[in-house]
Design an enzyme around this catalytic site. Structure first.
Site, PDB file in Angstrom:
ATOM      1  CG  HIS A   1       0.182   7.236   5.267  1.00 24.97           C
ATOM      2  ND1 HIS A   1       1.273   7.673   5.980  1.00 24.97           N
ATOM      3  CD2 HIS A   1       0.373   5.901   5.082  1.00 24.97           C
ATOM      4  CE1 HIS A   1       2.086   6.654   6.208  1.00 24.97           C
ATOM      5  NE2 HIS A   1       1.564   5.558   5.684  1.00 24.97           N
TER       6      HIS A   1
ATOM      7  CG  HIS B   1      -0.919   1.526   7.097  1.00 28.66           C
ATOM      8  ND1 HIS B   1      -0.049   1.061   8.051  1.00 28.66           N
ATOM      9  CD2 HIS B   1      -0.193   2.350   6.304  1.00 28.66           C
ATOM     10  CE1 HIS B   1       1.158   1.586   7.835  1.00 28.66           C
ATOM     11  NE2 HIS B   1       1.096   2.375   6.774  1.00 28.66           N
ATOM     12  CD  GLU B   2      -0.968   2.760   2.563  1.00 27.70           C
ATOM     13  OE1 GLU B   2      -0.506   3.914   2.517  1.00 27.70           O
ATOM     14  OE2 GLU B   2      -0.276   1.774   2.888  1.00 27.70           O
TER      15      GLU B   2
ATOM     16  CB  CYS C   1       4.812   2.414   7.566  1.00 24.60           C
ATOM     17  SG  CYS C   1       4.431   3.921   6.667  1.00 24.60           S
ATOM     18  CG  LEU C   2       7.098   1.443   1.654  1.00 22.79           C
ATOM     19  CD1 LEU C   2       6.636   1.837   0.255  1.00 22.79           C
ATOM     20  CD2 LEU C   2       8.324   0.555   1.573  1.00 22.79           C
TER      21      LEU C   2
ATOM     22  CD  GLN D   1       3.215   6.113   2.662  1.00 24.30           C
ATOM     23  OE1 GLN D   1       2.278   5.587   2.094  1.00 24.30           O
ATOM     24  NE2 GLN D   1       4.154   5.410   3.270  1.00 24.30           N
TER      25      GLN D   1
ATOM     26  N   GLY E   1       0.831  -1.203   0.000  1.00 25.67           N
ATOM     27  CA  GLY E   1       0.000   0.000   0.000  1.00 25.67           C
ATOM     28  C   GLY E   1       0.860   1.244   0.000  1.00 25.67           C
TER      29      GLY E   1
HETATM   30 ZN    ZN Z   1       2.365   3.668   5.777  1.00 26.81          ZN
END
Ligand code: ZN
Length: 170
Positions: A137, A133-134, A91-92, A51, A46
């Site tokens: 963000h 989760h996304e 998470c990236l 991000q 995701g």
């Molecule tokens: Zn994330």
């Protein structure tokens, strides 16, 4: 089509709220393509627009084994949550951290696609957790905010130490 750099915690831009998409144009299509390229280049499941530094309410997920089933959500809204569970997340934008987060595991989401068409979809388990989760963000939230206080303290301390090491190396 291009892979983009990913902002990392504690970058303050990750704390900003994204804006509703009103223009479904070529520029939006480019953003969606860049998100998908960056998602696949990082073997992630995701990714959200903030991000990569773009504050529009756009996110992509793909939980297929082959990475050939992209889902695009623009201006997503959760209509219902009907089950919850403990989900292991990473998470990236927070490299090296894995943590357990309580998430809804059955949701109904309403969103728009890249052409502006509204759709509704029922998601379960990792699909639901990944979407949420996304969506965090898009609100300027990170999954580490949902971990315990002491866990967050440790993460903050280690990211500061990392920043010090990088600045003393530079
Ligand atoms: Zn994330």
């Amino acid at each position: 089509m291009a892979q983009r750099d990913i902002l990392e915690y504690p970058d303050p831009k990750l704390r900003l709220r994204s804006e509703t998409v009103t223009r479904f144009d070529a520029d939006l299509g480019q953003l969606v393509d860049d998100l998908l390229d960056t998602l696949y280049a990082n073997s992630a499941i995701g990714l959200s627009a903030p991000q990569i530094g773009d504050l529009r309410q756009v996110l992509v997920i793909d939980l297929s084994d082959e990475g050939d089933a992209p889902q695009v959500y623009i201006n997503p809204v959760i209509e219902s949550k009907t089950a919850w569970g403990l989900v292991e997340e990473s998470c990236l934008s927070v490299p090296g951290v894995v943590g357990n987060v309580v998430r809804a595991t059955e949701v109904r989401v309403r969103a728009q696609d890249r052409d502006g068409q509204t759709f509704e979809r029922d998601l379960q388990n990792m699909n639901a957790a990944c979407l949420l989760h996304e969506m965090d963000h898009l609100d300027g939230k990170l999954f580490v905010d949902r971990l315990s206080f002491f866990r967050r303290l440790r993460i903050r301390a280690s990211s500061k130490a990392k920043a010090r090491r990088q600045s003393s190396a530079a």
